[in-house]
Design a protein around this motif. Structure first.
Motif, PDB file in Angstrom:
ATOM      1  N   ASN A   1     -26.688   9.898  69.056  1.00 16.05           N
ATOM      2  CA  ASN A   1     -26.363   8.671  69.787  1.00 16.05           C
ATOM      3  C   ASN A   1     -26.239   7.495  68.839  1.00 16.05           C
ATOM      4  O   ASN A   1     -25.371   6.643  69.011  1.00 16.05           O
ATOM      5  CB  ASN A   1     -27.407   8.383  70.860  1.00 16.05           C
ATOM      6  CG  ASN A   1     -26.977   8.844  72.222  1.00 16.05           C
ATOM      7  OD1 ASN A   1     -26.091   9.671  72.356  1.00 16.05           O
ATOM      8  ND2 ASN A   1     -27.603   8.320  73.239  1.00 16.05           N
TER       9      ASN A   1
ATOM     10  N   ASP B   1     -29.906   5.385  77.252  1.00 18.92           N
ATOM     11  CA  ASP B   1     -30.428   6.736  77.052  1.00 18.92           C
ATOM     12  C   ASP B   1     -31.265   6.830  75.779  1.00 18.92           C
ATOM     13  O   ASP B   1     -32.274   7.532  75.735  1.00 18.92           O
ATOM     14  CB  ASP B   1     -29.287   7.757  77.015  1.00 18.92           C
ATOM     15  CG  ASP B   1     -28.742   8.063  78.398  1.00 18.92           C
ATOM     16  OD1 ASP B   1     -29.373   7.642  79.397  1.00 18.92           O
ATOM     17  OD2 ASP B   1     -27.698   8.725  78.492  1.00 18.92           O
TER      18      ASP B   1
ATOM     19  N   VAL C   1     -34.696   5.610  76.563  1.00 21.66           N
ATOM     20  CA  VAL C   1     -35.471   6.614  77.316  1.00 21.66           C
ATOM     21  C   VAL C   1     -36.036   7.653  76.357  1.00 21.66           C
ATOM     22  O   VAL C   1     -37.230   7.972  76.387  1.00 21.66           O
ATOM     23  CB  VAL C   1     -34.586   7.299  78.390  1.00 21.66           C
ATOM     24  CG1 VAL C   1     -35.283   8.517  78.971  1.00 21.66           C
ATOM     25  CG2 VAL C   1     -34.233   6.313  79.489  1.00 21.66           C
ATOM     26  N   VAL C   2     -35.196   8.179  75.482  1.00 18.42           N
ATOM     27  CA  VAL C   2     -35.629   9.212  74.538  1.00 18.42           C
ATOM     28  C   VAL C   2     -36.651   8.643  73.557  1.00 18.42           C
ATOM     29  O   VAL C   2     -37.652   9.297  73.248  1.00 18.42           O
ATOM     30  CB  VAL C   2     -34.407   9.817  73.807  1.00 18.42           C
ATOM     31  CG1 VAL C   2     -34.832  10.723  72.669  1.00 18.42           C
ATOM     32  CG2 VAL C   2     -33.540  10.577  74.796  1.00 18.42           C
TER      33      VAL C   2
ATOM     34  N   VAL D   1     -32.339  11.329  80.998  1.00 24.28           N
ATOM     35  CA  VAL D   1     -31.292  10.419  80.544  1.00 24.28           C
ATOM     36  C   VAL D   1     -30.265  10.217  81.649  1.00 24.28           C
ATOM     37  O   VAL D   1     -30.106  11.051  82.526  1.00 24.28           O
ATOM     38  CB  VAL D   1     -30.610  10.941  79.253  1.00 24.28           C
ATOM     39  CG1 VAL D   1     -31.569  10.929  78.081  1.00 24.28           C
ATOM     40  CG2 VAL D   1     -30.030  12.319  79.454  1.00 24.28           C
ATOM     41  N   LYS D   2     -29.589   9.099  81.597  1.00 20.26           N
ATOM     42  CA  LYS D   2     -28.614   8.753  82.631  1.00 20.26           C
ATOM     43  C   LYS D   2     -27.325   9.558  82.487  1.00 20.26           C
ATOM     44  O   LYS D   2     -26.742   9.992  83.457  1.00 20.26           O
ATOM     45  CB  LYS D   2     -28.272   7.268  82.562  1.00 20.26           C
ATOM     46  CG  LYS D   2     -29.464   6.351  82.735  1.00 20.26           C
ATOM     47  CD  LYS D   2     -29.693   6.067  84.183  1.00 20.26           C
ATOM     48  CE  LYS D   2     -30.779   5.027  84.340  1.00 20.26           C
ATOM     49  NZ  LYS D   2     -31.937   5.507  85.016  1.00 20.26           N
TER      50      LYS D   2
ATOM     51  N   THR E   1     -30.790  16.908  78.626  1.00 16.96           N
ATOM     52  CA  THR E   1     -31.156  16.729  80.029  1.00 16.96           C
ATOM     53  C   THR E   1     -32.253  17.699  80.465  1.00 16.96           C
ATOM     54  O   THR E   1     -32.870  17.490  81.508  1.00 16.96           O
ATOM     55  CB  THR E   1     -29.926  16.894  80.955  1.00 16.96           C
ATOM     56  OG1 THR E   1     -29.314  18.154  80.699  1.00 16.96           O
ATOM     57  CG2 THR E   1     -28.939  15.771  80.736  1.00 16.96           C
TER      58      THR E   1
END
Length: 197
Positions: free
Chosen positions: A61, A184, A187-188, A120-121, A115
């Motif tokens: 990412n 995301d 979140v991670v 994550v979105k 996922t």
């Protein structure tokens, strides 16, 4: 008085009962100890895989976001261009950047597992939808660039205007994807930090 043989039988029976009880208790304790060890091993394996996938996701990412920023910068410059040569030069640079993104995803299959471990979105299907939107905008911009190459002088102003609008749409799409990736990553990051505490 109690018979001597009865005392020996009771003694032998109590010794046998004690041995059986000891074996039973040892078996029960061993079973629960093995079950606990297996549970710990499974949790450790899950944690290690989660960390591995999370780190891979975070790296990818980060790379993708850097490449998106670079693409946004190119497209910002490109939306202000008004010559075919400049458009072609920037087009080559953007294509190279997009190839780098595609290569990064192709070589990192662990990204697809995110996922399973994190909430994550962006799912793979949503990433594909966003890519389709980006790609269709990109194709339309390329079509307009081709029209500009072969258009008569009186149509150039209109085509440059349409080119600029579509470029701004693509920039907006890239910025949208960038924000989703950023969410995301947060979140991670939070989940990985929890794992290390």
């Amino acid at each position: 008085m109690v018979d001597r043989d009865l005392i020996i039988a009771i003694s032998a029976f109590s010794g046998l009962a004690g041995a059986l009880l000891t074996q039973l208790m040892t078996g029960i304790f061993s079973y629960y100890a093995d079950k606990r060890k297996d549970s710990i091993a499974v949790r450790r394996a899950f944690r290690n895989k989660k960390i591995e996938v999370g780190e891979n996701f975070y790296y990818l990412n980060g790379e993708t976001m850097a490449l998106l920023k670079k693409s946004i910068d190119y497209w910002m410059k490109r939306s202000q261009l008004n010559s075919v040569e400049n458009i072609e030069f920037i087009g080559k640079e953007v294509k190279h950047t997009e190839e780098l993104i595609a290569k990064a995803y192709a070589e990192n299959w662990k990204y697809n597992l995110v996922t399973l471990y994190f909430d994550v979105k962006l799912s793979i299907s949503e990433i594909n939808e966003e890519n389709i939107k980006s790609h269709s905008l990109f194709i339309r911009i390329r079509e307009i660039a081709e029209l500009i190459k072969h258009a008569p002088e009186e149509e150039l102003e209109f085509l440059y205007g349409e080119y600029s609008f579509k470029t701004l749409d693509l920039i907006s799409q890239y910025e949208h994807v960038y924000q989703l990736l950023k969410q995301d990553m947060e979140v991670v990051k939070r989940e990985l930090l929890k794992e290390f505490k």
